[in-house]
Design an enzyme around this catalytic site. Structure first.
Site, PDB file in Angstrom:
ATOM      1  N   LYS A 172       0.864  -1.189   0.000  1.00 53.26           N
ATOM      2  CA  LYS A 172       0.000   0.000   0.000  1.00 53.26           C
ATOM      3  C   LYS A 172       0.899   1.236   0.000  1.00 53.26           C
ATOM      4  O   LYS A 172       1.464   1.601   1.023  1.00 53.26           O
ATOM      5  CB  LYS A 172      -0.905   0.058   1.226  1.00 53.26           C
ATOM      6  CG  LYS A 172      -1.976   1.158   1.055  1.00 53.26           C
ATOM      7  CD  LYS A 172      -2.316   1.898   2.329  1.00 53.26           C
ATOM      8  CE  LYS A 172      -1.509   3.141   2.566  1.00 53.26           C
ATOM      9  NZ  LYS A 172      -1.702   4.258   1.639  1.00 53.26           N
ATOM     10  N   GLU A 247      10.360   1.824  10.375  1.00 55.31           N
ATOM     11  CA  GLU A 247      11.372   2.830  10.018  1.00 55.31           C
ATOM     12  C   GLU A 247      10.681   4.171  10.201  1.00 55.31           C
ATOM     13  O   GLU A 247       9.845   4.549   9.391  1.00 55.31           O
ATOM     14  CB  GLU A 247      11.795   2.680   8.557  1.00 55.31           C
ATOM     15  CG  GLU A 247      12.397   1.352   8.183  1.00 55.31           C
ATOM     16  CD  GLU A 247      13.730   1.081   8.838  1.00 55.31           C
ATOM     17  OE1 GLU A 247      14.393   2.054   9.282  1.00 55.31           O
ATOM     18  OE2 GLU A 247      14.114  -0.089   8.922  1.00 55.31           O
ATOM     19  N   CYS A 281      13.926  11.479   6.489  1.00 52.93           N
ATOM     20  CA  CYS A 281      13.857  11.067   7.902  1.00 52.93           C
ATOM     21  C   CYS A 281      15.228  11.135   8.568  1.00 52.93           C
ATOM     22  O   CYS A 281      15.320  11.307   9.772  1.00 52.93           O
ATOM     23  CB  CYS A 281      13.273   9.674   8.016  1.00 52.93           C
ATOM     24  SG  CYS A 281      13.919   8.547   6.796  1.00 52.93           S
ATOM     25  N   GLU A 380      10.338  16.544  14.714  1.00 47.76           N
ATOM     26  CA  GLU A 380      10.652  16.406  13.294  1.00 47.76           C
ATOM     27  C   GLU A 380       9.805  17.401  12.505  1.00 47.76           C
ATOM     28  O   GLU A 380       8.576  17.332  12.518  1.00 47.76           O
ATOM     29  CB  GLU A 380      10.344  14.971  12.857  1.00 47.76           C
ATOM     30  CG  GLU A 380      10.861  14.655  11.486  1.00 47.76           C
ATOM     31  CD  GLU A 380      10.673  13.185  11.114  1.00 47.76           C
ATOM     32  OE1 GLU A 380       9.594  12.634  11.388  1.00 47.76           O
ATOM     33  OE2 GLU A 380      11.605  12.598  10.558  1.00 47.76           O
TER      34      GLU A 380
HETATM   35  P1  NAP Z   1       2.216   8.559   7.789  1.00 49.30           P
HETATM   36  O1  NAP Z   1       0.902   9.134   8.110  1.00 49.30           O
HETATM   37  O2  NAP Z   1       2.921   7.774   8.812  1.00 49.30           O
HETATM   38  O3  NAP Z   1       2.022   7.690   6.454  1.00 49.30           O
HETATM   39  C1  NAP Z   1       2.892   6.665   6.008  1.00 49.30           C
HETATM   40  C2  NAP Z   1       2.089   5.542   5.379  1.00 49.30           C
HETATM   41  O4  NAP Z   1       1.237   4.927   6.355  1.00 49.30           O
HETATM   42  C3  NAP Z   1       1.152   6.013   4.263  1.00 49.30           C
HETATM   43  O5  NAP Z   1       1.082   5.018   3.268  1.00 49.30           O
HETATM   44  C4  NAP Z   1      -0.165   6.155   4.991  1.00 49.30           C
HETATM   45  O6  NAP Z   1      -1.287   6.077   4.170  1.00 49.30           O
HETATM   46  C5  NAP Z   1      -0.107   4.963   5.919  1.00 49.30           C
HETATM   47  N1  NAP Z   1      -1.011   5.053   7.069  1.00 49.30           N
HETATM   48  C6  NAP Z   1      -1.619   6.157   7.578  1.00 49.30           C
HETATM   49  N2  NAP Z   1      -2.378   5.823   8.636  1.00 49.30           N
HETATM   50  C7  NAP Z   1      -2.255   4.489   8.801  1.00 49.30           C
HETATM   51  C8  NAP Z   1      -2.797   3.551   9.725  1.00 49.30           C
HETATM   52  N3  NAP Z   1      -3.631   3.934  10.698  1.00 49.30           N
HETATM   53  N4  NAP Z   1      -2.448   2.251   9.620  1.00 49.30           N
HETATM   54  C9  NAP Z   1      -1.607   1.844   8.658  1.00 49.30           C
HETATM   55  N5  NAP Z   1      -1.076   2.686   7.742  1.00 49.30           N
HETATM   56  C10 NAP Z   1      -1.391   3.988   7.812  1.00 49.30           C
HETATM   57  O7  NAP Z   1       3.180   9.682   7.321  1.00 49.30           O
HETATM   58  P2  NAP Z   1       2.770  10.940   6.425  1.00 49.30           P
HETATM   59  O8  NAP Z   1       1.399  11.433   6.594  1.00 49.30           O
HETATM   60  O9  NAP Z   1       3.156  10.557   5.096  1.00 49.30           O
HETATM   61  O10 NAP Z   1       3.708  12.046   7.069  1.00 49.30           O
HETATM   62  C11 NAP Z   1       3.496  12.534   8.378  1.00 49.30           C
HETATM   63  C12 NAP Z   1       4.818  12.722   9.075  1.00 49.30           C
HETATM   64  O11 NAP Z   1       5.528  11.473   9.132  1.00 49.30           O
HETATM   65  C13 NAP Z   1       5.774  13.621   8.336  1.00 49.30           C
HETATM   66  O12 NAP Z   1       5.562  14.956   8.610  1.00 49.30           O
HETATM   67  C14 NAP Z   1       7.118  13.135   8.819  1.00 49.30           C
HETATM   68  O13 NAP Z   1       7.430  13.742  10.028  1.00 49.30           O
HETATM   69  C15 NAP Z   1       6.905  11.675   9.044  1.00 49.30           C
HETATM   70  N6  NAP Z   1       7.444  10.860   7.953  1.00 49.30           N
HETATM   71  C16 NAP Z   1       8.555  10.125   8.161  1.00 49.30           C
HETATM   72  C17 NAP Z   1       9.076   9.364   7.147  1.00 49.30           C
HETATM   73  C18 NAP Z   1      10.267   8.533   7.320  1.00 49.30           C
HETATM   74  O14 NAP Z   1      10.884   8.151   6.338  1.00 49.30           O
HETATM   75  N7  NAP Z   1      10.652   8.186   8.515  1.00 49.30           N
HETATM   76  C19 NAP Z   1       8.476   9.363   5.898  1.00 49.30           C
HETATM   77  C20 NAP Z   1       7.324  10.125   5.697  1.00 49.30           C
HETATM   78  C21 NAP Z   1       6.831  10.844   6.737  1.00 49.30           C
HETATM   79  P3  NAP Z   1      -1.942   7.383   3.460  1.00 49.30           P
HETATM   80  O15 NAP Z   1      -1.127   8.565   3.845  1.00 49.30           O
HETATM   81  O16 NAP Z   1      -1.865   7.046   2.029  1.00 49.30           O
HETATM   82  O17 NAP Z   1      -3.348   7.437   3.952  1.00 49.30           O
END
Ligand code: NAP
Ligand code: MG
Length: 476
Positions: A172, A247, A281, A380
């Protein structure tokens, strides 16, 4: 404008319709226009994908190392044929500057497939311990949940490791950047991956992500993304005692030693944090400089920042494109506001850069006089924002560096070998980078503390997708 209409999921070796007609719009962050749509997948779609992965597992997990090496190389060859599409798509959906989409994003994806094939050559799936043979076996159907910030890299590192281990998968991808994942699905199709080994279901984290983490037929979830979602996945996975590899984010410290050229140090910091518009990240967002060198370092930062141009990601001299979304834009603005209240701004500030009113562009911003308990030093931000802190001596620098809930990476810039060794052995993080040295793809990637609990890349990534079985009395 090119429109992507990619409403089908890839399940059981075929492009199939979603069981529901709901769609998700995908936006180009450089101009805020809709570039295409994907399906907002359902639990029914997910169940079909898991069932097909389960069916494929019994034969795929029995394939030989040789067969999987050939398969991974075929995938890498097909991926290379799609270079132009991958590069263009990453720029359109993420806003990454076109040169970076090619040099970094595209290349990272390719390297994980090639590296996994190379690792398999020497990978030992069986070990002998006296009369016992220890077998490492594919763990089972694996759920892969990826974020938007590295659309090719994140999908490729998980898929390459899963395939190398003999696992079947349900992916996904993030709904903000789904089209790169769809091209990778086409790549796998072209490489003749046996049906059911790879399945792609598009949709929301709420429905498909939670469906994966709680599905009784999924044995392992590999997740990259935010801390709160990682914790939720772990809780959901507990009922079926699934293994989960996380991660997550970071707030990585970078210690500058006095013996280094400050202008060079400033450029190592800027190219690290401003790359991908700060949406990395492992970005070195907490910079520690000695009090003696502080003014010289800040002066260098001020002089060098203008060389990192913020502009349309289609232009070849752009270093910083827009942020990925309005939500990300607002988050970064809030942190810059907090920084303006509590610290001293060196460059940048709130609002959009001049002439870039449309699109989620922000101004690269550097703060100094930052205290380590401030939000801009602890949380972050995920944008092009740098916090500079000062230290009196090396022990204090190390103490500040470790005063964080995160532990993804740590950085040192300097010449003194003893000091560098002391820092690298004292910082609690999964990866320490000295003087901006680039990583090769056999290197483990993952975090200590709340930055995660798994490792990806190379043989470390493959290990995550394996179970261990002892057959006692099998060895002679
Ligand atoms: P996120 O909300 O953690 O999303 C990452 C993935 O998880 C997406 O595919 C998302 O789906 C999915 N997801 C969301 N809610 C979920 C749930 N309840 N159960 C299972 N999967 C779920 O991250 P984001 O919205 O992309 O970014 C938010 C913050 O995360 C950023 O501001 C940053 O601080 C951090 N981040 C960190 C990394 C890293 O590499 N460590 C990467 C990206 C973001 P959908 O979004 O498609 O609904
Ligand atoms: Mg987008």
């Amino acid at each position: 404008m090119c429109m992507f209409n990619k409403l089908k999921h890839f399940i059981n070796g075929e492009w199939v319709d979603s069981s529901d007609s709901k769609v998700i719009d995908v936006i180009n962050p450089a101009n805020e226009e809709i570039i295409g749509q994907i399906s907002d997948g359902t639990v029914e779609d997910l169940n079909y994908a898991v069932q097909s992965a389960k069916q494929a597992f019994s034969s795929f997990s029995k394939t030989t190392k040789k067969q999987r090496i050939r398969l991974l190389n075929r995938i890498a060859n097909e991926y290379e044929k799609r270079k132009e599409d991958i590069v263009k798509t990453i720029t359109l959906e993420l806003g990454s500057p076109i040169t970076k989409s090619e040099e970094r994003h595209y290349t990272m994806g390719l390297s994980h497939f090639r590296q996994a094939a190379k690792e398999l050559e020497s990978f030992q799936f069986t070990e002998e311990h006296d009369s016992t043979l220890i077998h490492k076996e594919a763990i089972g159907v694996s759920g892969l949940i990826t974020p938007w910030n590295f659309p090719a890299n994140q999908v490729a590192t998980k898929l390459a490791a899963a395939i190398a281990a003999g696992c079947t998968t349900v992916l996904k991808p993030a709904q903000l950047t789904p089209f790169t994942a769809i091209i990778i699905a086409e790549v796998l199709e072209a490489a003749n991956l046996p049906k059911g080994v790879f399945n792609l279901v598009n949709g929301s984290g709420k429905v498909i992500g939670e469906g994966i983490s709680s599905h009784p037929d999924i044995e392992f979830v590999s997740f990259t993304g935010s801390g709160p979602v990682g914790k939720k996945i772990t809780k959901n996975a507990a009922d079926s005692v699934k293994r989960v590899s996380l991660e997550l984010g970071g707030k990585s410290p970078l210690i500058v030693l006095d013996d280094y050229d400050m202008k060079k140090a400033a450029n190592i910091v800027l190219s690290n944090v401003l790359f991908n518009t700060g949406q990395g990240c492992a970005a070195a967002t907490r910079v520690l400089v000695s009090q003696n060198k502080h003014d010289e370092f800040v002066k260098s930062i001020k002089e060098e920042v203008p060389k990192y141009s913020v502009n349309d990601p289609q232009l070849h001299n752009t270093f910083i494109g827009p942020l990925v979304s309005e939500k990300q834009y607002n988050q970064v603005q809030e942190y810059i506001e907090k920084g303006l209240k509590n610290a001293t701004v060196v460059v940048g500030g709130t609002g959009k850069p001049e002439g870039l009113e449309k699109g989620y562009y922000v101004r690269p911003t550097v703060f100094t006089n930052v205290q380590n308990n401030m939000a801009i030093a602890q949380e972050e931000i995920f944008g092009p924002v740098i916090s500079i802190l000062t230290y009196e001596n090396l022990n204090e620098a190390i103490e500040i560096a470790n005063d964080t809930i995160y532990g993804l990476a740590g950085y040192v810039i300097g010449k003194d070998k003893e000091k560098i060794e002391k820092i690298s052995s004292s910082i609690r993080a999964g990866r320490i980078v000295i003087n901006g040295t680039p990583a090769d793809y056999s290197t483990p990637f993952g975090g200590y503390k709340q930055s995660g609990n798994g490792r990806e890349w190379g043989k470390y990534g493959i290990e995550e997708f394996l179970e261990i079985k002892a057959v006692i009395g099998e060895a002679k």
